[in-house]
Design a protein around this motif. Structure first.
Motif, PDB file in Angstrom:
ATOM      1  N   ASN A   1       8.365 -24.948  21.462  1.00  0.00           N
ATOM      2  CA  ASN A   1       7.012 -24.708  20.951  1.00  0.00           C
ATOM      3  C   ASN A   1       5.965 -25.825  21.608  1.00  0.00           C
ATOM      4  OD1 ASN A   1       7.512 -22.274  19.556  1.00  0.00           O
ATOM      5  ND2 ASN A   1       8.100 -23.585  17.765  1.00  0.00           N
TER       6      ASN A   1
ATOM      7  N   SER B   1      -4.599 -22.241  25.140  1.00  0.00           N
ATOM      8  CA  SER B   1      -5.662 -21.158  24.846  1.00  0.00           C
ATOM      9  C   SER B   1      -5.227 -20.120  24.057  1.00  0.00           C
ATOM     10  CB  SER B   1      -6.378 -20.808  26.244  1.00  0.00           C
ATOM     11  OG  SER B   1      -5.323 -19.986  26.731  1.00  0.00           O
ATOM     12  N   THR B   2      -4.082 -19.799  23.922  1.00  0.00           N
ATOM     13  CA  THR B   2      -3.611 -18.648  23.015  1.00  0.00           C
ATOM     14  C   THR B   2      -3.593 -19.251  21.736  1.00  0.00           C
ATOM     15  OG1 THR B   2      -2.341 -17.527  24.782  1.00  0.00           O
ATOM     16  CG2 THR B   2      -1.872 -16.847  22.425  1.00  0.00           C
ATOM     17  N   ALA B   3      -3.004 -20.381  21.764  1.00  0.00           N
ATOM     18  CA  ALA B   3      -3.068 -20.955  20.247  1.00  0.00           C
ATOM     19  C   ALA B   3      -4.391 -21.314  19.527  1.00  0.00           C
ATOM     20  CB  ALA B   3      -2.263 -22.270  20.412  1.00  0.00           C
TER      21      ALA B   3
ATOM     22  N   ILE C   1      -6.911 -19.778  20.167  1.00  0.00           N
ATOM     23  CA  ILE C   1      -7.733 -18.407  19.847  1.00  0.00           C
ATOM     24  C   ILE C   1      -7.059 -18.135  18.380  1.00  0.00           C
ATOM     25  CG2 ILE C   1      -7.985 -15.868  20.262  1.00  0.00           C
ATOM     26  CD1 ILE C   1      -7.983 -16.691  23.127  1.00  0.00           C
ATOM     27  N   GLU C   2      -5.740 -18.192  18.275  1.00  0.00           N
ATOM     28  CA  GLU C   2      -5.132 -17.578  16.964  1.00  0.00           C
ATOM     29  C   GLU C   2      -5.092 -18.412  15.886  1.00  0.00           C
ATOM     30  OE1 GLU C   2      -1.009 -16.745  17.888  1.00  0.00           O
ATOM     31  OE2 GLU C   2      -1.696 -15.190  19.363  1.00  0.00           O
ATOM     32  N   LEU C   3      -5.164 -19.967  16.067  1.00  0.00           N
ATOM     33  CA  LEU C   3      -5.118 -21.010  14.999  1.00  0.00           C
ATOM     34  C   LEU C   3      -6.460 -21.842  15.061  1.00  0.00           C
ATOM     35  CD1 LEU C   3      -1.594 -21.896  15.358  1.00  0.00           C
ATOM     36  CD2 LEU C   3      -2.478 -20.434  13.309  1.00  0.00           C
TER      37      LEU C   3
ATOM     38  N   LEU D   1      -4.794 -22.627   5.912  1.00  0.00           N
ATOM     39  CA  LEU D   1      -4.585 -21.544   6.973  1.00  0.00           C
ATOM     40  C   LEU D   1      -4.691 -20.033   6.303  1.00  0.00           C
ATOM     41  CD1 LEU D   1      -2.627 -22.754   9.907  1.00  0.00           C
ATOM     42  CD2 LEU D   1      -4.962 -22.951   9.741  1.00  0.00           C
TER      43      LEU D   1
ATOM     44  N   VAL E   1      -2.066 -18.485   5.587  1.00  0.00           N
ATOM     45  CA  VAL E   1      -1.008 -17.798   6.221  1.00  0.00           C
ATOM     46  C   VAL E   1       0.268 -18.161   5.668  1.00  0.00           C
ATOM     47  CG1 VAL E   1       0.159 -17.557   8.464  1.00  0.00           C
ATOM     48  CG2 VAL E   1      -2.306 -18.011   8.205  1.00  0.00           C
TER      49      VAL E   1
ATOM     50  N   GLN F   1       6.766 -17.629   8.483  1.00  0.00           N
ATOM     51  CA  GLN F   1       7.288 -16.624   8.924  1.00  0.00           C
ATOM     52  C   GLN F   1       8.760 -16.494   7.955  1.00  0.00           C
ATOM     53  OE1 GLN F   1       8.109 -17.078  12.876  1.00  0.00           O
ATOM     54  NE2 GLN F   1       6.039 -16.172  13.666  1.00  0.00           N
TER      55      GLN F   1
END
Length: 126
Positions: free
Chosen positions: A33, A44-46, A48-50, A99, A101, A104
């Motif tokens: 991770n 950049s993905t993280a 956007i998501e977080l 968050l 959330v 998982q």
């Protein structure tokens, strides 16, 4: 006849296999991770998501302290187990209340099994 009594050396406690497997698994997950977040596409993905603050906290606090605490558990130190448990609990609380959330299910189950396993071997740790 002078016979010296054999000195009893303290026996070296073996690391439990289950605990070693958990340490290796968690260490690989933390490093995976961390590498994913360090790469530009993963970062950049993280972002956007977080939220950015959570990603920065992960990079600067959670992953480094998690790796150090796992090394403490690997060397059978109680502080490593306590730091790891505290870090996971803090992470879950931030996810739930910061968050909104849920963690998982698989990660939650794995952590609870690790807590139970580590607690059973806590008396062997220094």
């Amino acid at each position: 006849m002078n016979q010296k009594p054999l000195s009893k050396k303290p026996q070296h406690q073996k690391r439990p296999v289950v605990l070693a497997a958990f340490c290796i698994l968690y260490l690989l997950l933390f490093i995976w991770n961390l590498v994913k977040l360090i790469t530009p596409s993963g970062y950049s993905t993280a972002i956007i998501e977080l939220p950015a603050w959570f990603v920065i906290i992960q990079l600067t606090i959670f992953y480094p302290i998690g790796i150090v605490s796992l090394l403490g558990v690997w060397f059978m130190r109680r502080w490593g187990f306590f730091v790891f448990c505290s870090l996971m609990l803090l992470s879950w609380l931030l996810m739930l209340f910061g968050l909104n959330v849920y963690p998982q299910t698989g990660a939650l189950f794995l952590a609870l099994v690790f807590f139970a396993t580590g607690s059973t071997y806590l008396w062997q740790m220094k």
